[in-house]
Design a protein around this motif. Structure first.
Motif, PDB file in Angstrom:
ATOM      1  N   ALA A  92      25.264 -16.873  18.627  1.00  0.00           N
ATOM      2  CA  ALA A  92      24.521 -16.224  17.398  1.00  0.00           C
ATOM      3  C   ALA A  92      22.985 -16.135  17.551  1.00  0.00           C
ATOM      4  CB  ALA A  92      24.735 -17.149  16.253  1.00  0.00           C
ATOM      5  N   SER A  93      22.333 -15.141  17.164  1.00  0.00           N
ATOM      6  CA  SER A  93      20.841 -15.148  17.350  1.00  0.00           C
ATOM      7  C   SER A  93      20.205 -16.565  16.836  1.00  0.00           C
ATOM      8  CB  SER A  93      20.541 -13.975  16.294  1.00  0.00           C
ATOM      9  OG  SER A  93      20.400 -14.189  14.977  1.00  0.00           O
ATOM     10  N   VAL A  94      19.042 -16.688  17.371  1.00  0.00           N
ATOM     11  CA  VAL A  94      18.536 -17.825  16.905  1.00  0.00           C
ATOM     12  C   VAL A  94      17.895 -17.824  15.516  1.00  0.00           C
ATOM     13  CG1 VAL A  94      16.117 -17.121  17.828  1.00  0.00           C
ATOM     14  CG2 VAL A  94      16.565 -19.452  17.914  1.00  0.00           C
ATOM     15  N   GLU A  95      17.742 -16.961  15.224  1.00  0.00           N
ATOM     16  CA  GLU A  95      17.175 -16.613  13.506  1.00  0.00           C
ATOM     17  C   GLU A  95      18.341 -17.010  12.767  1.00  0.00           C
ATOM     18  OE1 GLU A  95      16.494 -14.103  16.021  1.00  0.00           O
ATOM     19  OE2 GLU A  95      14.428 -14.633  15.974  1.00  0.00           O
ATOM     20  N   GLU A  96      19.428 -16.508  13.050  1.00  0.00           N
ATOM     21  CA  GLU A  96      20.799 -16.741  12.255  1.00  0.00           C
ATOM     22  C   GLU A  96      21.059 -18.278  12.253  1.00  0.00           C
ATOM     23  OE1 GLU A  96      22.410 -15.266  10.189  1.00  0.00           O
ATOM     24  OE2 GLU A  96      24.024 -16.593   9.912  1.00  0.00           O
ATOM     25  N   ARG A  97      21.010 -18.923  13.597  1.00  0.00           N
ATOM     26  CA  ARG A  97      21.295 -20.316  13.820  1.00  0.00           C
ATOM     27  C   ARG A  97      20.288 -21.231  13.078  1.00  0.00           C
ATOM     28  NH1 ARG A  97      20.913 -21.770  19.263  1.00  0.00           N
ATOM     29  NH2 ARG A  97      20.091 -19.754  19.870  1.00  0.00           N
ATOM     30  N   ALA A  98      18.878 -20.914  13.067  1.00  0.00           N
ATOM     31  CA  ALA A  98      17.980 -21.571  12.406  1.00  0.00           C
ATOM     32  C   ALA A  98      18.170 -21.483  10.708  1.00  0.00           C
ATOM     33  CB  ALA A  98      16.518 -20.978  12.630  1.00  0.00           C
TER      34      ALA A  98
ATOM     35  N   ASP B 119      12.281 -26.023  17.157  1.00  0.00           N
ATOM     36  CA  ASP B 119      13.182 -27.032  17.437  1.00  0.00           C
ATOM     37  C   ASP B 119      14.309 -26.352  18.496  1.00  0.00           C
ATOM     38  OD1 ASP B 119      11.528 -28.811  16.545  1.00  0.00           O
ATOM     39  OD2 ASP B 119      12.840 -29.596  14.938  1.00  0.00           O
ATOM     40  N   ILE B 120      15.179 -25.561  17.631  1.00  0.00           N
ATOM     41  CA  ILE B 120      16.196 -24.952  18.395  1.00  0.00           C
ATOM     42  C   ILE B 120      16.072 -24.322  19.637  1.00  0.00           C
ATOM     43  CG2 ILE B 120      17.953 -23.046  17.996  1.00  0.00           C
ATOM     44  CD1 ILE B 120      18.434 -23.914  15.096  1.00  0.00           C
ATOM     45  N   ILE B 121      14.710 -23.470  19.617  1.00  0.00           N
ATOM     46  CA  ILE B 121      14.388 -22.814  20.679  1.00  0.00           C
ATOM     47  C   ILE B 121      14.171 -23.641  21.906  1.00  0.00           C
ATOM     48  CG2 ILE B 121      12.633 -21.461  21.868  1.00  0.00           C
ATOM     49  CD1 ILE B 121      12.384 -19.989  19.247  1.00  0.00           C
ATOM     50  N   ILE B 122      13.488 -25.070  21.735  1.00  0.00           N
ATOM     51  CA  ILE B 122      13.108 -25.962  22.486  1.00  0.00           C
ATOM     52  C   ILE B 122      14.597 -26.683  23.217  1.00  0.00           C
ATOM     53  CG2 ILE B 122      12.142 -28.296  22.992  1.00  0.00           C
ATOM     54  CD1 ILE B 122       9.955 -27.184  20.949  1.00  0.00           C
ATOM     55  N   ARG B 123      15.398 -26.644  21.921  1.00  0.00           N
ATOM     56  CA  ARG B 123      16.632 -27.468  22.537  1.00  0.00           C
ATOM     57  C   ARG B 123      17.473 -26.801  23.263  1.00  0.00           C
ATOM     58  NH1 ARG B 123      21.003 -30.356  19.756  1.00  0.00           N
ATOM     59  NH2 ARG B 123      20.733 -29.487  17.780  1.00  0.00           N
ATOM     60  N   ASP B 124      17.802 -25.364  23.158  1.00  0.00           N
ATOM     61  CA  ASP B 124      18.288 -24.502  24.014  1.00  0.00           C
ATOM     62  C   ASP B 124      17.799 -24.491  25.252  1.00  0.00           C
ATOM     63  OD1 ASP B 124      19.820 -23.603  21.737  1.00  0.00           O
ATOM     64  OD2 ASP B 124      18.722 -21.418  21.746  1.00  0.00           O
ATOM     65  N   TYR B 125      16.417 -24.341  25.498  1.00  0.00           N
ATOM     66  CA  TYR B 125      15.776 -24.532  26.821  1.00  0.00           C
ATOM     67  C   TYR B 125      16.278 -25.474  27.539  1.00  0.00           C
ATOM     68  CZ  TYR B 125      12.631 -23.973  30.638  1.00  0.00           C
ATOM     69  OH  TYR B 125      12.060 -24.114  31.738  1.00  0.00           O
ATOM     70  N   ASN B 126      16.047 -26.725  26.800  1.00  0.00           N
ATOM     71  CA  ASN B 126      16.438 -27.930  27.618  1.00  0.00           C
ATOM     72  C   ASN B 126      17.945 -27.925  28.090  1.00  0.00           C
ATOM     73  OD1 ASN B 126      13.718 -28.942  27.248  1.00  0.00           O
ATOM     74  ND2 ASN B 126      14.253 -30.055  25.425  1.00  0.00           N
ATOM     75  N   ASP B 127      18.613 -27.552  26.982  1.00  0.00           N
ATOM     76  CA  ASP B 127      20.344 -27.801  27.199  1.00  0.00           C
ATOM     77  C   ASP B 127      20.476 -26.630  28.448  1.00  0.00           C
ATOM     78  OD1 ASP B 127      20.179 -29.561  25.430  1.00  0.00           O
ATOM     79  OD2 ASP B 127      21.141 -28.615  23.854  1.00  0.00           O
ATOM     80  N   MET B 128      19.824 -25.563  28.472  1.00  0.00           N
ATOM     81  CA  MET B 128      20.302 -24.527  29.287  1.00  0.00           C
ATOM     82  C   MET B 128      19.644 -24.871  30.942  1.00  0.00           C
ATOM     83  SD  MET B 128      20.527 -20.890  27.265  1.00  0.00           S
ATOM     84  CE  MET B 128      18.914 -20.979  26.763  1.00  0.00           C
ATOM     85  N   ASN B 129      18.453 -25.413  30.997  1.00  0.00           N
ATOM     86  CA  ASN B 129      17.829 -25.905  32.072  1.00  0.00           C
ATOM     87  C   ASN B 129      17.807 -27.020  32.927  1.00  0.00           C
ATOM     88  OD1 ASN B 129      16.476 -23.005  32.573  1.00  0.00           O
ATOM     89  ND2 ASN B 129      16.170 -23.347  30.402  1.00  0.00           N
ATOM     90  N   ARG B 130      18.533 -28.205  32.226  1.00  0.00           N
ATOM     91  CA  ARG B 130      18.807 -29.420  32.856  1.00  0.00           C
ATOM     92  C   ARG B 130      19.630 -29.278  34.213  1.00  0.00           C
ATOM     93  NH1 ARG B 130      22.891 -30.963  28.223  1.00  0.00           N
ATOM     94  NH2 ARG B 130      24.594 -30.200  29.075  1.00  0.00           N
ATOM     95  N   GLN B 131      19.275 -30.281  34.955  1.00  0.00           N
ATOM     96  CA  GLN B 131      19.920 -30.192  36.350  1.00  0.00           C
ATOM     97  C   GLN B 131      21.395 -30.266  36.358  1.00  0.00           C
ATOM     98  OE1 GLN B 131      17.658 -32.670  38.993  1.00  0.00           O
ATOM     99  NE2 GLN B 131      16.780 -30.813  39.846  1.00  0.00           N
TER     100      GLN B 131
END
Ligand code: DC
Length: 220
Positions: free
Chosen positions: A144-150, A172-184
């Protein structure tokens, strides 16, 4: 039958999974709750997530139990019901950080597979279709779009009496998305054979109906 529902935070995974579990009688496992429970333990024990040997000790000495016999499921940390405590805002970011650690993922994935092996089930998370249950018959990637999720998270927290800001939640959602998508290890990613559903303009019922159609098709 195994159903994997993956996607970023706030896309509606757990709401949909709970509804489907109720309709189908399948077991539901919220795997994020397990990472959250472990994050709560590191918080309570004041353990730095950079201290891997301390984290390993915690993993060896911590009991995470799931009671699926009640709806919604309850989660226990060393015998204490932490079902509400793990939803606190500060635990979300910590859970994302804890979930990037190799020993944490190894231990929790093992537990998830053990629970899933017992019956037909619906698991939601970030790596269910790609890693935990690669043979799941149905794989959904719910976005879902980040705006809708927020907006959804903001409204949920306001109902609980939280005096929070929409913009902070969105960041916070943007940061968490980034971390969850970019971890090893096992980053959030759509499995090649997953079906993507964008819930931005859909109701919970509409998303659930679409997945029910897929279940019925799979059973034919
Ligand atoms: O779904 P949730 O927001 O409750 O999950 C909390 C964190 O746990 C999330 O930021 C990423 C992590 N997580 C994970 O890495 N793998 C899963 N299968 C489920 C959650």
């Amino acid at each position: 039958m195994k159903i994997a529902i993956d996607g970023p935070s706030g896309a509606g995974k757990s709401t949909i999974a709970k509804l489907l579990a109720k309709k189908t009688g399948m077991l539901y496992l919220d795997t994020g709750a397990m990472y959250r429970a472990l994050a709560l333990k590191t918080y309570k024990t004041n353990t730095s997530i950079d201290d891997i040997s301390a984290i390993e000790k915690i993993l060896d000495s911590t009991q995470i139990e799931i009671d699926n016999s009640v709806v919604p499921m309850r989660i226990y940390l060393d015998g204490e019901d932490v079902s509400e405590a793990i939803r606190e805002h500060h635990i979300s970011a910590l859970a994302s950080a804890v979930s990037a650690l190799k020993p944490v993922r190894e231990k929790l994935v093992e537990l998830q597979r053990y629970i899933a092996a017992k019956s037909d089930c619906i698991l939601d998370g970030r790596d269910i279709g790609t890693h935990v249950l690669p043979d799941a018959e149905i794989k959904i990637f719910l976005v879902a779009s980040v705006e809708e999720r927020a907006k959804r998270r903001y409204e949920e927290l306001r109902v609980k009496g939280c005096d929070c800001e929409y913009e902070t939640i969105k960041q916070d959602i943007i940061i968490r998305d980034y971390n969850d998508m970019n971890r090893q290890i096992s980053p959030l990613k759509k499995a090649d054979d997953a079906i993507e559903i964008d819930s931005t303009f859909m109701t919970v019922e509409e998303v659930a109906s679409e997945i029910e159609r897929l279940i019925a098709k799979e059973k034919r």
